[in-house]
Structure formats: structure tokens, C-alpha cells
Design a protein around this motif. Structure first.
Motif, PDB file in Angstrom:
ATOM      1  N   MET A   1       0.831  -1.189   0.000  1.00  0.00           N
ATOM      2  CA  MET A   1       0.000   0.000   0.000  1.00  0.00           C
ATOM      3  C   MET A   1       0.877   1.255   0.000  1.00  0.00           C
ATOM      4  SD  MET A   1      -1.392   0.064   3.957  1.00  0.00           S
ATOM      5  CE  MET A   1      -0.291   0.365   5.318  1.00  0.00           C
ATOM      6  N   TRP A  18       4.130  -2.954   3.337  1.00  0.00           N
ATOM      7  CA  TRP A  18       3.348  -4.117   3.783  1.00  0.00           C
ATOM      8  C   TRP A  18       2.394  -3.652   4.883  1.00  0.00           C
ATOM      9  CZ3 TRP A  18       4.286  -7.389   8.447  1.00  0.00           C
ATOM     10  CH2 TRP A  18       3.393  -8.473   8.499  1.00  0.00           C
ATOM     11  N   GLU A  19       1.161  -4.146   4.853  1.00  0.00           N
ATOM     12  CA  GLU A  19       0.101  -3.669   5.753  1.00  0.00           C
ATOM     13  C   GLU A  19       0.414  -3.905   7.225  1.00  0.00           C
ATOM     14  OE1 GLU A  19      -0.295  -5.257   2.925  1.00  0.00           O
ATOM     15  OE2 GLU A  19      -1.416  -3.773   1.763  1.00  0.00           O
ATOM     16  N   GLU A  41      11.358  -4.157  19.328  1.00  0.00           N
ATOM     17  CA  GLU A  41      10.120  -4.294  18.561  1.00  0.00           C
ATOM     18  C   GLU A  41       8.937  -4.701  19.417  1.00  0.00           C
ATOM     19  OE1 GLU A  41      11.313  -6.749  14.979  1.00  0.00           O
ATOM     20  OE2 GLU A  41      10.329  -5.017  14.078  1.00  0.00           O
ATOM     21  N   GLN A  42       8.997  -4.430  20.727  1.00  0.00           N
ATOM     22  CA  GLN A  42       7.837  -4.747  21.569  1.00  0.00           C
ATOM     23  C   GLN A  42       7.548  -3.666  22.593  1.00  0.00           C
ATOM     24  OE1 GLN A  42       8.401  -8.174  24.169  1.00  0.00           O
ATOM     25  NE2 GLN A  42      10.524  -8.325  23.532  1.00  0.00           N
ATOM     26  N   CYS A  60       7.736   1.370  16.821  1.00  0.00           N
ATOM     27  CA  CYS A  60       7.628  -0.054  16.500  1.00  0.00           C
ATOM     28  C   CYS A  60       6.219  -0.589  16.738  1.00  0.00           C
ATOM     29  CB  CYS A  60       8.648  -0.867  17.296  1.00  0.00           C
ATOM     30  SG  CYS A  60       8.350  -0.942  19.077  1.00  0.00           S
ATOM     31  N   LEU A  61       5.393   0.164  17.481  1.00  0.00           N
ATOM     32  CA  LEU A  61       4.039  -0.305  17.775  1.00  0.00           C
ATOM     33  C   LEU A  61       2.971   0.464  17.007  1.00  0.00           C
ATOM     34  CD1 LEU A  61       4.224  -0.921  21.652  1.00  0.00           C
ATOM     35  CD2 LEU A  61       4.695  -2.501  19.768  1.00  0.00           C
ATOM     36  N   GLN A  66      -1.421   3.639  10.217  1.00  0.00           N
ATOM     37  CA  GLN A  66      -1.943   4.543  11.237  1.00  0.00           C
ATOM     38  C   GLN A  66      -1.269   5.910  11.182  1.00  0.00           C
ATOM     39  OE1 GLN A  66      -1.440   1.911  14.788  1.00  0.00           O
ATOM     40  NE2 GLN A  66      -3.663   2.022  14.955  1.00  0.00           N
TER      41      GLN A  66
ATOM     42  N   MET B   1      -2.150  -9.502   3.624  1.00  0.00           N
ATOM     43  CA  MET B   1      -2.904  -8.763   4.649  1.00  0.00           C
ATOM     44  C   MET B   1      -3.528  -7.514   4.032  1.00  0.00           C
ATOM     45  SD  MET B   1      -1.467  -7.313   8.321  1.00  0.00           S
ATOM     46  CE  MET B   1      -0.539  -8.774   8.745  1.00  0.00           C
ATOM     47  N   PHE B   3      -5.525  -3.786   4.757  1.00  0.00           N
ATOM     48  CA  PHE B   3      -5.566  -2.751   5.781  1.00  0.00           C
ATOM     49  C   PHE B   3      -6.766  -1.859   5.507  1.00  0.00           C
ATOM     50  CE2 PHE B   3      -4.267   1.321   7.715  1.00  0.00           C
ATOM     51  CZ  PHE B   3      -3.879   0.886   8.963  1.00  0.00           C
ATOM     52  N   VAL B  25      -7.187  -2.708  15.340  1.00  0.00           N
ATOM     53  CA  VAL B  25      -6.007  -2.156  15.994  1.00  0.00           C
ATOM     54  C   VAL B  25      -6.326  -0.738  16.450  1.00  0.00           C
ATOM     55  CG1 VAL B  25      -4.923  -1.509  13.772  1.00  0.00           C
ATOM     56  CG2 VAL B  25      -3.507  -1.692  15.835  1.00  0.00           C
ATOM     57  N   GLY B  28      -2.374  -0.365  19.299  1.00  0.00           N
ATOM     58  CA  GLY B  28      -1.397  -1.289  18.722  1.00  0.00           C
ATOM     59  C   GLY B  28      -0.417  -1.878  19.725  1.00  0.00           C
ATOM     60  N   MET B  32       0.518  -4.925  17.665  1.00  0.00           N
ATOM     61  CA  MET B  32       1.755  -4.803  16.897  1.00  0.00           C
ATOM     62  C   MET B  32       2.871  -5.684  17.442  1.00  0.00           C
ATOM     63  SD  MET B  32       1.184  -3.120  14.210  1.00  0.00           S
ATOM     64  CE  MET B  32       2.831  -2.778  13.575  1.00  0.00           C
ATOM     65  N   VAL B  33       2.849  -5.938  18.752  1.00  0.00           N
ATOM     66  CA  VAL B  33       3.829  -6.879  19.298  1.00  0.00           C
ATOM     67  C   VAL B  33       3.604  -8.245  18.636  1.00  0.00           C
ATOM     68  CG1 VAL B  33       4.654  -8.048  21.376  1.00  0.00           C
ATOM     69  CG2 VAL B  33       4.008  -5.626  21.495  1.00  0.00           C
ATOM     70  N   ILE B  35       2.199  -8.883  15.721  1.00  0.00           N
ATOM     71  CA  ILE B  35       2.567  -8.860  14.298  1.00  0.00           C
ATOM     72  C   ILE B  35       4.093  -8.817  14.140  1.00  0.00           C
ATOM     73  CG2 ILE B  35       2.451  -7.517  12.158  1.00  0.00           C
ATOM     74  CD1 ILE B  35      -0.397  -6.774  12.836  1.00  0.00           C
ATOM     75  N   ASN B  36       4.762  -7.974  14.933  1.00  0.00           N
ATOM     76  CA  ASN B  36       6.225  -7.872  14.826  1.00  0.00           C
ATOM     77  C   ASN B  36       6.902  -9.210  15.069  1.00  0.00           C
ATOM     78  OD1 ASN B  36       6.008  -5.137  14.349  1.00  0.00           O
ATOM     79  ND2 ASN B  36       6.568  -4.503  16.412  1.00  0.00           N
ATOM     80  N   PHE B  37       6.318 -10.016  15.977  1.00  0.00           N
ATOM     81  CA  PHE B  37       6.950 -11.290  16.316  1.00  0.00           C
ATOM     82  C   PHE B  37       6.390 -12.460  15.527  1.00  0.00           C
ATOM     83  CE2 PHE B  37       8.600  -8.641  19.498  1.00  0.00           C
ATOM     84  CZ  PHE B  37       9.757  -9.229  19.960  1.00  0.00           C
ATOM     85  N   ARG B  41      -1.066 -12.916  12.194  1.00  0.00           N
ATOM     86  CA  ARG B  41      -1.054 -12.595  10.766  1.00  0.00           C
ATOM     87  C   ARG B  41      -2.497 -12.500  10.281  1.00  0.00           C
ATOM     88  NH1 ARG B  41       3.112 -10.947  11.085  1.00  0.00           N
ATOM     89  NH2 ARG B  41       5.102 -11.566  10.184  1.00  0.00           N
ATOM     90  N   LEU B  45      -6.423  -6.106   8.769  1.00  0.00           N
ATOM     91  CA  LEU B  45      -6.117  -5.283   9.936  1.00  0.00           C
ATOM     92  C   LEU B  45      -6.979  -4.031   9.821  1.00  0.00           C
ATOM     93  CD1 LEU B  45      -4.094  -5.219  12.353  1.00  0.00           C
ATOM     94  CD2 LEU B  45      -2.519  -3.967  10.860  1.00  0.00           C
TER      95      LEU B  45
END
Ligand code: FAD
Ligand code: FES
Ligand code: FES
Lengths: 162, 293
Positions: A1, A18-19, A41-42, A60-61, A66, B1, B3, B25, B28, B32-33, B35-37, B41, B45
Motif C-alpha cells: 500500500m 506491507w500492511e 520491537e515490543q 515499533c508499535l 496509522q 494482509m 488494511f 487495531v 497497537g 503490533m507486538v 505482528i512484529n513477532f 497474521r 487489519l
């Protein structure tokens, strides 16, 4: 996108996002702005801290989409050409930078803190920086840097104006 | 995915009806945690941050109607008086960055036994308003938690708001963790005194498969305060009453041993927290002579 947002005052457009991607990934890998660091990343370390519409958040979140049409400010936007922001200068002068990995996030959080409350108490500073972890300094020099920056900003009359 | 970024609630509900497996979401900070890990999937979203109704709070029929997308930072800054217990709980969550993004709606949907909003919402007798294209319904918060990280929502539903009646008496929140920031609670306790209806509200966190109340402790304390005329006299609370209340709160829990703490520690911590929270709340009640009840 496709994603269009304003980063450090400049409109940026990137394609093929990537979404599920994070704003942090977009900044670092697609916009060539690697100042914000990726360490966990958390949401735990704060090294990816940026301002999203003026509020400190973990990039990262934030899902990339958004950030569409929002204002993002990163550490790259702090220095004015060659002139460092007073917060950056204070971190250097106070010896608050060792490996430097936590520094971009701390700079963004500190700048935000000092814009909200010109002369924070140490307790306020600790609270405001609780989401920014540093594995090297033990934080004392970081607190020194925040006090130094607050003093200098107060003298030049540019702190706490928000 | 895919959006999707709905700007109206109707649009969001239609999308959820068409794609029940869509993952919403908000802040997040949980999604997002995942999705990041690579644990999450979703095929779709759905960003809820553009739905304006969700980002607002208002007063409706004497209750605070807190939009599901209001951040903890805003609860703390704007609702400290109306939702004191929830604001206290919000101050303990994550870090400034997390509180700027994380929402009460997200905490509810995740329904973790350790979620910090839950004990405060339980103590305050909150209701969760959920909606779908079929209509909306209100779920009393104790019925919302149905299992470990499970909630009472149907696949096509989303959370609109939380409804909480502003307090008629003091509220407290207490949380045990290994440091002051960025910790999942080892155990947590929320308390609300409701002098207007001579009732007591409690909420237990991280000490059972779901957040839960301690009904026997609530009943004991309410009866004690009524029987001894303490609601009216606001006299000193006997230490034995606070101690017994603490024991009954711990009796309501069924904790497990895990990496954060042992079951035994959690039970002890709960009884101590409940006793202290009551002592603090009672001290507030004694000095707060402004409100006639
Ligand atoms: C570093 C860190 C520290 C944390 N510390 C704490 C803590 O101290 N205490 C605590 O309780 N939590 C903590 N959390 C967890 C998290 O911040 C909270 O659970 C938060 O409330 C989630 O809200 P959110 O808006 O970010 O949710 P999201 O991640 O956006 O969503 C969470 C879940 O809710 C669903 N959802 C969101 N909005 C809606 C809606 N309106 N209707 C239906 N479903 C919805 C999503 O689909 C998802 O399943 C922490 C997280 C991180 C990363
Ligand atoms: S990389 Fe975002 S908080 Fe650590
Ligand atoms: S200077 Fe190395 S992590 Fe902070």
C-alpha cells in the motif's frame, strides 16, 4: 500500500508498504531515516521513540497505515543544519552517550519533557523517561544531561513553551 | 494482509460483519507486538483510530461514557476526578509511550488476567458496550471476562465504550511488580467504596484465570460498615476489619505459580494490598466530609 505522511516537516510518500509493517520499519528501511533505533520491537526499550502528532510513542508499535496523513517527528529533525538542539548538546557535554543506541529515543523523550515542563524535578524526569532503557550509562549522566539542557533552555528562554 | 481504515462506526461494524476474522487495531500496543513477532497474521487489519466517536468521552445519564479508543494518558489527564480508580490503574501501565497509545478498549478486548484496567472497572461496576450491525448491548464487566484472554464478544462485535458511574466515595488501586514502570502485575487490587448505596466494590488482577471480584469480601465489609454505623460516623476503622477484609479478598483468588510469582506469594500480596487499599480509602472517606451520604 501507499503511505503519505509528514516527517520532520517534509511530506513523504512511500509505496509497496506491507500492511503489517511498523512505522519504525518504514522510517528506517523505506525513508532512509535510521536515527530511530530498533532494539526490541515490543515497546519495552523506547529506542524507537518518535513524536506522532506531537506525542511520544514507540514507532515499533504504530502500524504504518496509522501514520497516514499524520505528523511524525524523529531525532533527525532535532538539529538545525549543523547546529545541534540544546538537548543533543547537553547529552554530549554531560557524557550521557556511551554506545548511543538508546540516545535517539532519549533525546526525543527529553525534548518533549522539557517542552512540557521547563524545569522538571528529578522524579518527573525519571517518570517521563521510564520508557527509555539504557544498558550502558546507569542513567546518572542522563539525568545530568536533562538538568543541563533544562538550565540552558531556561537561560535562553526556549524551554517549556508548549 | 489487507488494511482498512474506517472513519465511521457504521463502516467499522460493517467491515467486522463481513470479515469476522479481521483484527482491530487501536493503540497497537498488544496487536503490533504480535505482528512484529510473527504470532499474529490477520487477513485484515482494521485501524480504529480514525473513528472519532471512539476517541471521545462524555457524560450520559450521569455516567461517564468512555470511548473504547481513549488512551490511558487522556484518562489520567482528563478523568482523574470522575474515574479515580481507573486513572490510578492507568498511571501504573507501561511507560509514557505506552500510555499515549494504549486504550481501555484494547485492554478489555485482550482480556488478560493481568490487564490493569480490569480491577478498577470491576470495583466501579462498569459496563462494556459492544456493538455489531445487529445492534448494541451492554455487558456488566464481571460477565465480560469468560476465560484466560477470552471475552464475551461475538465474532462480529466491537467495543464501543465503557460506562462507569462516577464515584460516591473513595477508590484505590494497588499493583505489585518488580519495578515502578513497564511491568506486568504480579498481583493487583482495585477497591471502590460506594457510600451512596452502602456497598463495596472490588477487583482482583493476575490471581485467577480472569479478572474477578471478591463478592464475600464486599459483602462482609458492607455489612460491617452498616452494622457498626461507620458509614455515618466515619469513625476509625478497626484494624481487625481491614485484616479480615484482606483475608476474604485473598480467599476469592485462585492464582497459579508462574515466572512472575508463586501462587502463595500472590495470595499473601493480595491480602496485604486489600487491607492497605481499604485503610487508604477509609482515611480518604473520613476526611472527605463534604459529601453527605
Ligand atoms: C511495553 C508494554 C508495556 C505494557 N504494560 C502494560 C501494563 O502495565 N498493564 C496493562 O494492563 N497492559 C500493559 N500492556 C499491554 C497493552 O498496552 C494494553 O493491553 C493496552 O490496553 C492495549 O490497548 P491498545 O489500544 O494498544 O490495543 P491494541 O493492541 O490496538 O488491541 C488489543 C486488542 O484489542 C482489540 N481491540 C482494540 N480496540 C477494540 C475495539 N474497540 N473493539 C474490539 N476490539 C478491540 C484488538 O483487536 C486486539 O485484539 C503493555 C504493553 C506493552 C507493549
Ligand atoms: S524498538 Fe520500539 S520500544 Fe524497543
Ligand atoms: S548508551 Fe548504550 S544503551 Fe544507552
Amino acid at each position: 500500500m501507499r503511505l503519505i505522511c509528514t516527517v520532520n516537516g517534509t511530506q513523504q510518500q512511500v509505496d509497496d508498504v506491507w500492511e503489517g509493517e511498523s512505522l519504525l520499519y518504514v522510517l528506517r528501511e523505506r525513508m532512509g531515516l535510521p536515527g530511530s533505533k530498533n532494539a526490541c520491537e515490543q515497546g519495552e526499550c523506547g529506542s524507537c521513540t518518535v513524536l506522532l502528532d506531537g506525542l511520544p510513542v514507540c514507532a515499533c508499535l504504530v502500524a504504518a497505515g496509522q501514520a497516514e496523513a499524520r505528523q511524525v517527528e524523529t531525532v533527525e529533525g532535532m538539529a538545525d543544519g549543523g547546529a545541534l538542539d540544546p538537548v543533543q548538546q547537553a547529552f554530549l557535554d554531560a557524557g550521557a552517550v556511551q554506545c548511543g543506541f538508546c540516545t535517539p529515543g532519549l533525546l526525543v523523550s527529553t525534548r518533549d519533557l522539557l517542552q512540557r515542563s521547563g524545569r522538571p524535578s528529578d522524579a518527573e524526569t525519571r517518570e517521563a523517561l521510564a520508557g527509555n532503557l539504557c544498558r550502558c550509562t546507569g542513567y546518572e549522566k542522563i539525568l545530568d544531561a536533562v538538568r543541563l539542557a533544562a538550565d540552558r533552555l531556561a537561560q535562553s528562554g526556549t524551554g517549556g513553551h508548549r | 494482509m489487507d488494511f482498512l481504515q474506517p472513519t465511521t462506526w457504521a463502516e467499522a461494524l460493517e467491515a467486522k460483519a463481513a470479515h469476522p476474522d479481521a483484527v482491530a487495531v487501536a493503540g497497537g500496543t498488544d496487536v503490533m507486538v504480535g505482528i512484529n513477532f510473527g504470532h499474529l497474521r490477520p487477513s485484515l487489519l482494521m485501524d480504529l483510530t480514525r473513528v472519532e466517536d471512539l476517541q471521545e468521552w462524555s457524560i450520559e445519564d450521569g455516567a461517564v461514557r468512555l470511548g473504547a479508543g481513549v488512551s490511558y494518558a487522556r484518562v489520567i489527564a482528563e478523568l482523574g476526578t470522575q474515574l479515580p480508580g481507573l486513572a490510578m490503574a492507568s498511571r501504573t501501565i507501561g511507560s509514557p509511550q505506552i500510555r499515549n497509545r494504549g486504550t481501555v478498549g484494547g485492554n478489555l478486548a485482550t482480556a488478560s488476567p493481568a490487564g490493569d484496567a480490569h480491577p478498577a472497572l470491576l470495583a466501579a461496576d462498569a459496563q462494556v458496550e459492544v456493538a455489531s450491525v445487529r445492534g448494541s448491548r451492554r455487558i456488566p464487566v464481571p460477565d465480560f471476562y469468560t476465560g484466560v484472554k477470552r471475552n464475551a464478544m461475538d465474532a462480529d462485535e466491537l467495543i464501543t465504550a465503557v460506562l462507569v458511574v462516577p464515584p460516591s466515595g473513595p477508590q484505590q488501586y494497588s499493583k505489585i511488580g518488580t519495578r515502578n514502570a513497564m511491568v506486568i502485575s504480579v498481583a493487583a487490587f482495585g477497591l471502590a467504596l460506594h457510600p451512596d448505596r452502602r456497598a463495596v466494590g472490588t477487583g482482583i488482577g493476575s490471581a485467577a484465570p480472569t479478572p474477578r471480584r471478591a463478592p464475600a469480601a464486599e459483602q462482609f465489609l458492607a455489612d460491617e460498615l452498616t452494622g457498626t454505623g461507620l458509614w455515618e460516623s466515619r469513625a476509625e476503622l478497626p484494624a481487625a476489619t481491614a485484616g479480615r477484609f484482606g483475608e476474604l479478598v485473598a480467599d476469592a483468588a485462585s492464582p497459579i505459580d508462574d515466572v512472575r510469582g508463586s501462587a502463595r506469594y500472590r495470595l499473601h500480596a493480595l491480602s496485604v494490598m486489600a487491607c492497605r487499599a481499604l485503610t487508604w480509602a477509609w482515611a480518604d472517606y473520613r476526611t472527605d466530609t463534604g459529601k453527605e451520604v
